[in-house]
Motif scaffolding. Sequence first.
Motif, PDB file in Angstrom:
ATOM      1  N   ALA A 214     -44.141  54.553  44.643  1.00 42.67           N
ATOM      2  CA  ALA A 214     -43.490  55.268  45.745  1.00 42.67           C
ATOM      3  C   ALA A 214     -42.021  55.540  45.422  1.00 42.67           C
ATOM      4  O   ALA A 214     -41.491  56.608  45.743  1.00 42.67           O
ATOM      5  CB  ALA A 214     -43.607  54.455  47.034  1.00 42.67           C
ATOM      6  N   THR A 215     -41.368  54.562  44.789  1.00 46.33           N
ATOM      7  CA  THR A 215     -39.970  54.758  44.407  1.00 46.33           C
ATOM      8  C   THR A 215     -39.841  55.904  43.413  1.00 46.33           C
ATOM      9  O   THR A 215     -38.968  56.780  43.549  1.00 46.33           O
ATOM     10  CB  THR A 215     -39.389  53.466  43.789  1.00 46.33           C
ATOM     11  OG1 THR A 215     -39.512  52.391  44.736  1.00 46.33           O
ATOM     12  CG2 THR A 215     -37.919  53.642  43.440  1.00 46.33           C
ATOM     13  N   GLU A 219     -37.732  59.245  44.297  1.00 51.80           N
ATOM     14  CA  GLU A 219     -36.565  59.513  43.464  1.00 51.80           C
ATOM     15  C   GLU A 219     -36.755  60.796  42.660  1.00 51.80           C
ATOM     16  O   GLU A 219     -35.821  61.592  42.491  1.00 51.80           O
ATOM     17  CB  GLU A 219     -36.302  58.338  42.516  1.00 51.80           C
ATOM     18  CG  GLU A 219     -35.760  57.096  43.206  1.00 51.80           C
ATOM     19  CD  GLU A 219     -35.330  56.030  42.218  1.00 51.80           C
ATOM     20  OE1 GLU A 219     -35.643  56.160  41.015  1.00 51.80           O
ATOM     21  OE2 GLU A 219     -34.667  55.070  42.637  1.00 51.80           O
ATOM     22  N   HIS A 220     -37.973  60.988  42.170  1.00 49.77           N
ATOM     23  CA  HIS A 220     -38.238  62.153  41.330  1.00 49.77           C
ATOM     24  C   HIS A 220     -38.168  63.439  42.139  1.00 49.77           C
ATOM     25  O   HIS A 220     -37.559  64.432  41.704  1.00 49.77           O
ATOM     26  CB  HIS A 220     -39.605  62.009  40.672  1.00 49.77           C
ATOM     27  CG  HIS A 220     -39.777  62.850  39.452  1.00 49.77           C
ATOM     28  ND1 HIS A 220     -39.847  64.214  39.507  1.00 49.77           N
ATOM     29  CD2 HIS A 220     -39.893  62.510  38.147  1.00 49.77           C
ATOM     30  CE1 HIS A 220     -40.004  64.689  38.288  1.00 49.77           C
ATOM     31  NE2 HIS A 220     -40.044  63.684  37.440  1.00 49.77           N
ATOM     32  N   CYS A 221     -38.787  63.446  43.325  1.00 46.69           N
ATOM     33  CA  CYS A 221     -38.753  64.672  44.130  1.00 46.69           C
ATOM     34  C   CYS A 221     -37.334  64.953  44.601  1.00 46.69           C
ATOM     35  O   CYS A 221     -36.933  66.118  44.724  1.00 46.69           O
ATOM     36  CB  CYS A 221     -39.733  64.603  45.301  1.00 46.69           C
ATOM     37  SG  CYS A 221     -39.212  63.619  46.705  1.00 46.69           S
ATOM     38  N   ASP A 232     -37.668  64.259  34.779  1.00 41.42           N
ATOM     39  CA  ASP A 232     -38.580  63.243  34.244  1.00 41.42           C
ATOM     40  C   ASP A 232     -37.972  61.858  34.301  1.00 41.42           C
ATOM     41  O   ASP A 232     -38.326  60.986  33.555  1.00 41.42           O
ATOM     42  CB  ASP A 232     -38.995  63.580  32.806  1.00 41.42           C
ATOM     43  CG  ASP A 232     -37.827  63.533  31.838  1.00 41.42           C
ATOM     44  OD1 ASP A 232     -38.080  63.621  30.640  1.00 41.42           O
ATOM     45  OD2 ASP A 232     -36.687  63.392  32.299  1.00 41.42           O
ATOM     46  N   GLY A 233     -37.070  61.612  35.220  1.00 40.91           N
ATOM     47  CA  GLY A 233     -36.519  60.283  35.372  1.00 40.91           C
ATOM     48  C   GLY A 233     -36.136  60.054  36.811  1.00 40.91           C
ATOM     49  O   GLY A 233     -36.131  60.962  37.627  1.00 40.91           O
ATOM     50  N   PHE A 246     -42.594  67.287  34.125  1.00 44.28           N
ATOM     51  CA  PHE A 246     -43.604  67.252  35.177  1.00 44.28           C
ATOM     52  C   PHE A 246     -42.921  67.310  36.533  1.00 44.28           C
ATOM     53  O   PHE A 246     -41.734  67.061  36.656  1.00 44.28           O
ATOM     54  CB  PHE A 246     -44.488  65.995  35.079  1.00 44.28           C
ATOM     55  CG  PHE A 246     -43.842  64.715  35.557  1.00 44.28           C
ATOM     56  CD1 PHE A 246     -43.943  64.321  36.882  1.00 44.28           C
ATOM     57  CD2 PHE A 246     -43.154  63.897  34.675  1.00 44.28           C
ATOM     58  CE1 PHE A 246     -43.366  63.138  37.328  1.00 44.28           C
ATOM     59  CE2 PHE A 246     -42.574  62.696  35.110  1.00 44.28           C
ATOM     60  CZ  PHE A 246     -42.677  62.330  36.434  1.00 44.28           C
ATOM     61  N   SER A 247     -43.683  67.660  37.525  1.00 45.17           N
ATOM     62  CA  SER A 247     -43.197  67.686  38.896  1.00 45.17           C
ATOM     63  C   SER A 247     -44.134  66.844  39.746  1.00 45.17           C
ATOM     64  O   SER A 247     -45.338  66.796  39.497  1.00 45.17           O
ATOM     65  CB  SER A 247     -43.163  69.123  39.426  1.00 45.17           C
ATOM     66  OG  SER A 247     -42.880  69.132  40.819  1.00 45.17           O
TER      67      SER A 247
END
Length: 413
Positions: A214-215, A219-221, A232-233, A246-247
Amino acid sequence: ADSDRSALTWRDAVVERFRGAHDALEDWGYRNFPVITDHFNFLVYGIDLAVRGVHWFQFGMVAIWLGARLIVYAIMLLPAFIRIMLVYYHDPRIHRRIRYGPAEREYLDIYVPKEALLAQRGEGPKVPVVVAVMGGAFIIGHRGYNAQLGLRLMDFGVITVGIDYRNFPRGIIPDMVEDIGRGVRWVFQNIEVYGGDVGNMMLMGQSAGAHLGATLLLEHCLMEASQGGRADGGIRSKPSKRMHEFSVKDFKAYLGISGPYDLIKLAPHLASRGLYPKIMYHMTEHDLAGCSPERLLDTEEWNKHKKAAVSLLPPIHLFHGYNDKAVPVWSSSDFAEKLKASGVKNLTLDLRRGMTHTYPVIEGPMRRHDPQVEIILPVLFGPGAERRLHEAAALPPMWPVRILDVAGHVSPF
């Protein structure tokens, strides 16, 4: 200064040589004696944790009682655990210990069904993929914990990728999230080689793995939304030069099982069970809020970009048992409320009566009732998934159901 620099360079060279020799020896051990090598590494890690972390752990009498129950629980299920372990180490369909990054424990396992082999040869369609992140209290996790899930999903023609990550004290929670991000990127880049369909993938995690998944997702979105593209991080990672890897919207869904999504609220619960949460401050560098996905939804940065960030999120399914003694059921219900308040509409809160922390991943699959598979298949196959479940060959329980029931009551989780 020159002498200090040369001494440092010499020490670095020695460390690098030692690390290379260690990696080569470990690879040899895994190729020839995988069971012994894996368990030897567990022993070394346990000794390291005990020596380095003895002052981090504080236990009350209640925790000692819980520990005794855990021992009885493990003994009751030991024959079934041994069966799973033997299959895990000897089933040729499982591609074990594939390195996905440079850090320690950055390995993954891939469970490849026969349908994926046909896809590799161009004789069939590419198959769905589940990227699974196991639990383990951030301390004792191992990708092999995904074995029951991976083996069962192969029966339905689904690839499972079990991602490992650094455990504490070898890494703190931001390191773990970074590891998983690298693992997910690797899957998007490489899973088609194994017959996987990158257009039909879902991410899931259990317990600590649900927290980390979930984190990573949030964080990615948020990074994608704030930077107007792919990433990617995580927020805590250095911005990547390769923003297109990636998305999060490329996932069909995210499934979180029994996750502790707010570490600040969890701390009093742990203390009430005799597990004083001092160690949590060390594994988060005294930043419980910054390492809690639920708290991320309260940050200024999230509120600034939440409309764009929420639009990127895949459907979210949060699963929790009312009888969970390790992570209370309110952890998922509170997280769901926060997500809905942020504008997340495609969200399912799935609370089950009578289920403990371990039932969905241990006792349930052992008795051939797997709630995880019941949730996953409709996501990946859509209409007709229920028919696949009903038509699947019924498997006998791995261990007597009465013993599994008693073990569930004995379990401290």
